[in-house]
Design an enzyme around this catalytic site. Structure first.
Site, PDB file in Angstrom:
ATOM      1  N   GLU A 190      15.998 -18.234 -29.722  1.00 36.14           N
ATOM      2  CA  GLU A 190      14.668 -18.228 -29.095  1.00 36.14           C
ATOM      3  C   GLU A 190      14.642 -18.864 -27.709  1.00 36.14           C
ATOM      4  O   GLU A 190      13.942 -19.862 -27.492  1.00 36.14           O
ATOM      5  CB  GLU A 190      13.666 -18.950 -29.997  1.00 36.14           C
ATOM      6  CG  GLU A 190      13.530 -18.353 -31.378  1.00 36.14           C
ATOM      7  CD  GLU A 190      12.378 -18.957 -32.179  1.00 36.14           C
ATOM      8  OE1 GLU A 190      11.782 -19.945 -31.735  1.00 36.14           O
ATOM      9  OE2 GLU A 190      12.073 -18.417 -33.251  1.00 36.14           O
ATOM     10  N   GLU A 374      14.892 -14.956 -38.840  1.00 36.49           N
ATOM     11  CA  GLU A 374      14.043 -16.018 -39.373  1.00 36.49           C
ATOM     12  C   GLU A 374      12.722 -15.380 -39.765  1.00 36.49           C
ATOM     13  O   GLU A 374      12.137 -14.624 -38.984  1.00 36.49           O
ATOM     14  CB  GLU A 374      13.717 -17.103 -38.329  1.00 36.49           C
ATOM     15  CG  GLU A 374      14.847 -18.033 -38.015  1.00 36.49           C
ATOM     16  CD  GLU A 374      14.417 -19.142 -37.041  1.00 36.49           C
ATOM     17  OE1 GLU A 374      13.211 -19.472 -36.962  1.00 36.49           O
ATOM     18  OE2 GLU A 374      15.303 -19.659 -36.353  1.00 36.49           O
TER      19      GLU A 374
HETATM   20  C1  FCB Z   1      11.350 -21.194 -35.102  1.00 37.16           C
HETATM   21  C2  FCB Z   1      12.581 -22.038 -34.891  1.00 37.16           C
HETATM   22  C3  FCB Z   1      13.048 -22.743 -36.130  1.00 37.16           C
HETATM   23  C4  FCB Z   1      11.886 -23.272 -36.949  1.00 37.16           C
HETATM   24  C5  FCB Z   1      10.879 -22.193 -37.191  1.00 37.16           C
HETATM   25  C6  FCB Z   1       9.723 -22.622 -38.049  1.00 37.16           C
HETATM   26  O1  FCB Z   1      10.701 -21.000 -33.895  1.00 37.16           O
HETATM   27  O2  FCB Z   1      13.637 -21.243 -34.419  1.00 37.16           O
HETATM   28  O3  FCB Z   1      13.940 -23.757 -35.776  1.00 37.16           O
HETATM   29  O4  FCB Z   1      11.346 -24.361 -36.330  1.00 37.16           O
HETATM   30  O5  FCB Z   1      10.392 -21.728 -35.959  1.00 37.16           O
END
Ligand code: FCB
Length: 465
Positions: A190, A374
């Site tokens: 990110e 994620e």
């Molecule tokens: C994302 C991050 C991860 C975690 C999630 C909830 O943006 O990459 O580390 O904090 O959010």
């Protein structure tokens, strides 16, 4: 075809709910080679911050500053994964996870950021990787999840364009030790989020503020990403290389023209300042002029490199309004559509947005092979009772997003896998330990792990055969 294997592995405890829960938790089938995984990041789970020759990262320093972390905690111990990784790998294996995405800590491997490599730092990941392989879990490594060595921050960090070379050197040292066993490598996690919160808003490490600061951090991350990919390809052509972006559909909260314009700026800052340079070699029109003074020589050609996969972190849509005082694209988060349900973070629950993100990659970026790297949710879970943590909202959230994955696949999007965030409750950055995203509960006093019902649900979904 609907796969009817379900949730209530704990149905023995709640037999009267089994039939209803079964129907509610059914999930569609995904292709046989779809990769099911779990994600973590080193700073959020490892602890052991002063062991094995590790030096401070920007997050260690930031967390020590009074008032930075909402609950006053730090990640000195976190989930103590550094010592308890065998147990965590067992949880992955028992849960039928085929893949595990973790990140490597630059300040463990090259404590000063550049210069000597710390063999003890690499030894830890060596042990972890061997353990994963022994238990049949494929390791996927991410080289940078926001924990820059503090020594590099003192040299300008992401504001110093030399960081492209520093990062590539660290990447090569890491791959040099682990690349015989780890095939899948993501460069950055990110980058836009790190640039926005860490370098413009200032509520994440290193706590820098202002839009010019954002622009530098974003451009130099793009450059580092491309430079490292080229270096790793030359070093080991058989690797599967990619990077990880947070992508969210951005919608104006109202139909006012100024909110529509704000949504476009926000979309550039969050999404396309990552996507366009990597896939098209340009910056989006909204910020092209502002990036121009930072672009030297063949930067854009170094940034536009072929990737084998794109990791997509998806949590929800962004609903925004115009806000001239906001450092973030002069936009702010606005009201969500009436009736929108949210997680304990206040983030909207919008599984359909996952399909929208995948369509965008298909239609505007030539449909790169993608993995949801994620996806998950924070809820205020009850504490374990008799070894059970009942988290039906998280299980339902995950299920809805798996259904969205199937819809994206059906629409011809090159979506190849789903990694849940996160295996363990962990240190949630500026929120500290109070925000739980894990499918495994961690008691931060005793460090005991208790799989939640969402873990059992996912295990059933992923069970082979
Ligand atoms: C994302 C991050 C991860 C975690 C999630 C909830 O943006 O990459 O580390 O904090 O959010």
């Amino acid at each position: 075809m609907i796969r009817r294997r379900t949730f209530l592995a704990a149905s023995a405890a709640l037999p009267f709910l089994a039939a209803r829960a079964r129907a509610q938790m059914a999930v569609p089938k995904l292709p046989a080679d779809f990769v099911w995984g779990a994600s973590t990041s080193c700073f959020q789970i490892e602890g052991a911050v002063r062991e094995g020759g590790r030096a401070d990262s920007i997050w260690d320093v930031f967390a020590r500053e009074p008032g930075r972390i909402a609950d006053g905690t730090n990640a000195d111990v976190a989930a103590d994964h550094y010592h308890r990784y065998p147990e965590d790998v067992d949880l992955l294996a028992a849960g039928h996870f085929r893949a595990y995405r973790f990140s490597t800590a630059w300040p463990r491997i090259v404590p000063e950021g550049t210069g000597p490599v710390n063999p003890a730092g690499l030894d830890f990941y060596d042990r972890l990787v061997d353990q994963l392989l022994e238990k049949g879990v494929q390791p996927w490594a991410c080289l940078y999840h926001w924990d820059l060595p503090q020594a590099l921050q003192q040299r300008g960090g992401w504001h110093n364009r030399d960081i492209a070379g520093w990062f590539a050197d660290y990447a090569q040292a890491t791959v040099g030790r682990l690349g015989d066993r780890v095939k899948h490598w993501a460069m950055l996690n990110e980058p836009s989020v790190h640039a926005i919160f860490g370098h413009a808003v200032g509520n994440h490490a290193p706590g820098l503020t202002g839009w010019p600061s954002y622009l530098k951090a974003q451009h130099h991350q793009n450059l580092a990403q491309g430079t490292a990919i080229a270096a790793l390809r030359a070093q080991k052509p058989d690797l599967v290389l990619g990077t990880v972006f947070s992508l969210q559909p951005v919608l104006p909260s109202t139909d006012k023209p100024e909110d529509a314009a704000a949504a476009q700026r926000f979309d550039a800052a969050w999404n396309t300042n990552n996507l366009d340079p990597l896939f098209k070699g340009i910056y989006p029109a909204a910020y092209a002029d502002q990036f121009a003074p930072l672009i030297k020589g063949d930067d854009m050609a170094r940034i536009k490199v072929a990737v084998d996969f794109l990791g997509v972190n998806y949590y929800g849509r962004a609903h925004v309004v115009n806000d001239p005082d906001s450092v973030l694209a002069q936009a702010g988060w606005g009201p969500q559509p009436p009736g929108t349900r949210t997680t304990a973070m206040g983030w909207p629950i919008e599984p359909q947005g996952l399909v929208e993100v995948m369509r965008r990659l298909r239609d505007e970026y030539a449909n790169p092979p993608a993995f949801i790297m994620e996806n998950g949710a924070c809820f205020d879970d009850p504490p374990p009772r008799n070894g059970v943590v009942d988290d039906p909202e998280r299980a339902a959230f995950i299920r809805q997003h798996i259904i969205a994955c199937r819809a994206a696949v059906d629409e011809g999007c090159a979506l190849r896998g789903y990694f849940v965030w996160s295996l363990l409750d962990n240190f949630e950055w500026a929120e500290g330990l109070r925000r739980r995203f894990g499918i495994v509960h961690v008691d931060f006093a005793t460090l005991k792990r208790t799989p939640k019902e969402s873990y059992r649900f996912l295990a059933e979904v992923m069970k082979p055969g």
